[in-house]
Design a protein around this motif. Sequence first.
Motif, PDB file in Angstrom:
ATOM      1  N   GLU A   1      61.704 -69.122 -19.008  1.00 54.87           N
ATOM      2  CA  GLU A   1      61.017 -68.169 -19.876  1.00 54.87           C
ATOM      3  C   GLU A   1      59.498 -68.358 -19.858  1.00 54.87           C
ATOM      4  O   GLU A   1      58.739 -67.391 -19.931  1.00 54.87           O
ATOM      5  CB  GLU A   1      61.543 -68.332 -21.299  1.00 54.87           C
ATOM      6  N   ARG A   2      59.038 -69.622 -19.717  1.00 54.29           N
ATOM      7  CA  ARG A   2      57.621 -69.915 -19.774  1.00 54.29           C
ATOM      8  C   ARG A   2      57.102 -70.333 -18.394  1.00 54.29           C
ATOM      9  O   ARG A   2      57.870 -70.552 -17.461  1.00 54.29           O
ATOM     10  CB  ARG A   2      57.349 -71.000 -20.824  1.00 54.29           C
ATOM     11  N   GLY A   3      55.773 -70.454 -18.256  1.00 53.63           N
ATOM     12  CA  GLY A   3      55.159 -70.587 -16.960  1.00 53.63           C
ATOM     13  C   GLY A   3      54.871 -72.001 -16.504  1.00 53.63           C
ATOM     14  O   GLY A   3      55.299 -72.985 -17.108  1.00 53.63           O
ATOM     15  N   MET A   4      54.084 -72.104 -15.436  1.00 55.80           N
ATOM     16  CA  MET A   4      53.790 -73.387 -14.805  1.00 55.80           C
ATOM     17  C   MET A   4      52.871 -74.257 -15.643  1.00 55.80           C
ATOM     18  O   MET A   4      52.844 -75.477 -15.480  1.00 55.80           O
ATOM     19  CB  MET A   4      53.185 -73.167 -13.419  1.00 55.80           C
ATOM     20  N   LEU A   5      52.099 -73.643 -16.512  1.00 56.19           N
ATOM     21  CA  LEU A   5      51.248 -74.381 -17.450  1.00 56.19           C
ATOM     22  C   LEU A   5      51.733 -74.197 -18.880  1.00 56.19           C
ATOM     23  O   LEU A   5      50.971 -74.329 -19.834  1.00 56.19           O
ATOM     24  CB  LEU A   5      49.790 -73.933 -17.302  1.00 56.19           C
ATOM     25  N   ASP A   6      53.004 -73.863 -19.025  1.00 57.41           N
ATOM     26  CA  ASP A   6      53.657 -73.609 -20.303  1.00 57.41           C
ATOM     27  C   ASP A   6      53.130 -72.350 -20.988  1.00 57.41           C
ATOM     28  O   ASP A   6      53.279 -72.184 -22.189  1.00 57.41           O
ATOM     29  CB  ASP A   6      53.547 -74.809 -21.251  1.00 57.41           C
ATOM     30  N   GLU A   7      52.514 -71.454 -20.221  1.00 54.39           N
ATOM     31  CA  GLU A   7      52.061 -70.197 -20.805  1.00 54.39           C
ATOM     32  C   GLU A   7      53.268 -69.318 -21.141  1.00 54.39           C
ATOM     33  O   GLU A   7      54.348 -69.500 -20.581  1.00 54.39           O
ATOM     34  CB  GLU A   7      51.099 -69.464 -19.850  1.00 54.39           C
ATOM     35  N   PRO A   8      53.111 -68.367 -22.059  1.00 49.81           N
ATOM     36  CA  PRO A   8      54.265 -67.587 -22.527  1.00 49.81           C
ATOM     37  C   PRO A   8      54.967 -66.799 -21.430  1.00 49.81           C
ATOM     38  O   PRO A   8      56.176 -66.594 -21.501  1.00 49.81           O
ATOM     39  CB  PRO A   8      53.643 -66.641 -23.563  1.00 49.81           C
ATOM     40  N   ARG A   9      54.232 -66.354 -20.406  1.00 49.12           N
ATOM     41  CA  ARG A   9      54.855 -65.607 -19.318  1.00 49.12           C
ATOM     42  C   ARG A   9      55.159 -66.543 -18.164  1.00 49.12           C
ATOM     43  O   ARG A   9      54.295 -67.280 -17.694  1.00 49.12           O
ATOM     44  CB  ARG A   9      53.942 -64.479 -18.843  1.00 49.12           C
ATOM     45  N   GLY A  10      56.394 -66.506 -17.699  1.00 46.68           N
ATOM     46  CA  GLY A  10      56.788 -67.349 -16.592  1.00 46.68           C
ATOM     47  C   GLY A  10      56.488 -66.721 -15.245  1.00 46.68           C
ATOM     48  O   GLY A  10      55.877 -65.645 -15.154  1.00 46.68           O
ATOM     49  N   LEU A  11      56.932 -67.384 -14.184  1.00 45.29           N
ATOM     50  CA  LEU A  11      56.780 -66.814 -12.847  1.00 45.29           C
ATOM     51  C   LEU A  11      57.537 -65.496 -12.732  1.00 45.29           C
ATOM     52  O   LEU A  11      57.114 -64.589 -12.006  1.00 45.29           O
ATOM     53  CB  LEU A  11      57.314 -67.788 -11.793  1.00 45.29           C
ATOM     54  N   TYR A  12      58.649 -65.398 -13.445  1.00 44.41           N
ATOM     55  CA  TYR A  12      59.483 -64.206 -13.384  1.00 44.41           C
ATOM     56  C   TYR A  12      59.619 -63.594 -14.776  1.00 44.41           C
ATOM     57  O   TYR A  12      59.466 -64.262 -15.799  1.00 44.41           O
ATOM     58  CB  TYR A  12      60.882 -64.557 -12.854  1.00 44.41           C
ATOM     59  N   ASP A  13      59.904 -62.320 -14.785  1.00 38.28           N
ATOM     60  CA  ASP A  13      60.337 -61.624 -15.982  1.00 38.28           C
ATOM     61  C   ASP A  13      61.221 -60.468 -15.526  1.00 38.28           C
ATOM     62  O   ASP A  13      61.440 -60.274 -14.317  1.00 38.28           O
ATOM     63  CB  ASP A  13      59.150 -61.143 -16.837  1.00 38.28           C
ATOM     64  N   GLU A  14      61.754 -59.719 -16.481  1.00 35.80           N
ATOM     65  CA  GLU A  14      62.697 -58.664 -16.116  1.00 35.80           C
ATOM     66  C   GLU A  14      62.080 -57.641 -15.180  1.00 35.80           C
ATOM     67  O   GLU A  14      62.725 -57.176 -14.223  1.00 35.80           O
ATOM     68  CB  GLU A  14      63.219 -57.969 -17.383  1.00 35.80           C
ATOM     69  N   ASP A  15      60.811 -57.292 -15.404  1.00 37.79           N
ATOM     70  CA  ASP A  15      60.171 -56.278 -14.567  1.00 37.79           C
ATOM     71  C   ASP A  15      59.991 -56.774 -13.138  1.00 37.79           C
ATOM     72  O   ASP A  15      60.265 -56.042 -12.177  1.00 37.79           O
ATOM     73  CB  ASP A  15      58.813 -55.881 -15.160  1.00 37.79           C
ATOM     74  N   ARG A  16      59.522 -58.002 -12.982  1.00 38.48           N
ATOM     75  CA  ARG A  16      59.326 -58.542 -11.635  1.00 38.48           C
ATOM     76  C   ARG A  16      60.646 -58.667 -10.890  1.00 38.48           C
ATOM     77  O   ARG A  16      60.726 -58.389  -9.692  1.00 38.48           O
ATOM     78  CB  ARG A  16      58.640 -59.908 -11.710  1.00 38.48           C
TER      79      ARG A  16
ATOM     80  N   THR B   1      73.249 -63.194  -8.922  1.00 35.16           N
ATOM     81  CA  THR B   1      73.370 -63.310 -10.376  1.00 35.16           C
ATOM     82  C   THR B   1      72.069 -63.864 -10.943  1.00 35.16           C
ATOM     83  O   THR B   1      71.532 -64.841 -10.423  1.00 35.16           O
ATOM     84  CB  THR B   1      74.537 -64.247 -10.746  1.00 35.16           C
ATOM     85  N   VAL B   2      71.561 -63.235 -11.993  1.00 32.56           N
ATOM     86  CA  VAL B   2      70.269 -63.622 -12.571  1.00 32.56           C
ATOM     87  C   VAL B   2      70.464 -63.976 -14.037  1.00 32.56           C
ATOM     88  O   VAL B   2      71.054 -63.204 -14.797  1.00 32.56           O
ATOM     89  CB  VAL B   2      69.238 -62.485 -12.433  1.00 32.56           C
ATOM     90  N   ARG B   3      69.952 -65.148 -14.433  1.00 36.01           N
ATOM     91  CA  ARG B   3      70.040 -65.578 -15.830  1.00 36.01           C
ATOM     92  C   ARG B   3      68.720 -66.181 -16.269  1.00 36.01           C
ATOM     93  O   ARG B   3      68.119 -66.981 -15.548  1.00 36.01           O
ATOM     94  CB  ARG B   3      71.151 -66.623 -16.018  1.00 36.01           C
ATOM     95  N   ARG B   4      68.281 -65.812 -17.461  1.00 33.35           N
ATOM     96  CA  ARG B   4      67.081 -66.396 -18.076  1.00 33.35           C
ATOM     97  C   ARG B   4      67.464 -67.672 -18.811  1.00 33.35           C
ATOM     98  O   ARG B   4      68.495 -67.731 -19.466  1.00 33.35           O
ATOM     99  CB  ARG B   4      66.464 -65.398 -19.058  1.00 33.35           C
ATOM    100  N   VAL B   5      66.616 -68.704 -18.688  1.00 37.73           N
ATOM    101  CA  VAL B   5      66.808 -69.943 -19.443  1.00 37.73           C
ATOM    102  C   VAL B   5      65.720 -69.980 -20.517  1.00 37.73           C
ATOM    103  O   VAL B   5      64.551 -70.180 -20.219  1.00 37.73           O
ATOM    104  CB  VAL B   5      66.721 -71.182 -18.537  1.00 37.73           C
TER     105      VAL B   5
END
Length: 308
Positions: free
Chosen positions: A250-265, A276-280
């Motif tokens: 869910e979160r990014g490489m520097l713990d930012e709120p947006r991760g490398l992936y999201d639903e749109d990407r 199969t795709v699952r968010r952690v």
Amino acid sequence: MTTTGRARRAVRETTVPVRGGGLAVSEWPGAGEPVVALHGITANGRSFAALAAALADAPGEGTPLLAPDLRGRAGSAGLPGPYGLAAHAEDVIALLDHLGRERTVLVGHSMGAFVAALTAARHPDRIAGVVLVDGGVGFPAPEGADPRGIDALLEAVIGPAMRRLSMTFPDREAYRAFFRGHPALGPHWNEDVQAYVDRDLVGEEPELRSSCVPEAVRADGADVLADPETLAAARTAASAGVPVTLLWAERGMLDEPRGLYDEDRLAAAGLGAGVTVRRVPGVNHYSILFAPGATAAIRAALETVRAA
């Protein structure tokens, strides 16, 4: 801070013959069919210690986990080029041949997920299933990244992980302090994380440095960011009948709120029904390997693709 309630598993190191020398492999022994784990672009095999614990049904038992130090890193830093993800895929197959295993399940984190997908795409008869952990699916370069050089792109994508390759450290504690200050990794510091960090350190005081070979990191990064075969590998593997699951943080490489992936990407990636795709939730790009809930999710995904 301890991030898992499971008992730590004893690990031993083996060496497997590959092109140009020996591939260092961290092995957590157990019973049954082994899982092969592939690490990120500046990491090493010890990053999977928490997953090894999650795969243990009891101390000293459980699913065997083998995690090589990929070519150009840690115990495999002395292996020669040419580098790139195809070289890692070749090394994975050499590992299976050495073990006498016709097929196995792969789990890959970050760049290692791209390696896992590429290996499955090229050798679907040898790979029984793939779990991609916050990697393995192409994503656009960050806004403002300089397209003229791979170093600039890697700096934009992986930040401190790339920056440390040109740094020296006066002693081991200074190197540990660098990682403790990382916003995504530092809060999850424990004995396993420290062992993973220590494994990367080479040289002599007062000029200790990372073991990662910059040329290997550049070659691998170029494939992850721009190689068409690599970027299509997850879809290719799934089309060939290999069960593929992507777990994204869910979160990014520097713990930012947006991760490398999201639903749109992920929707734009056009993965298709075969993946199969699952968010952690609640984890970042690094803690997805250490947090108990995340390692449980990886274990469940491995069991699912193995059953398939």
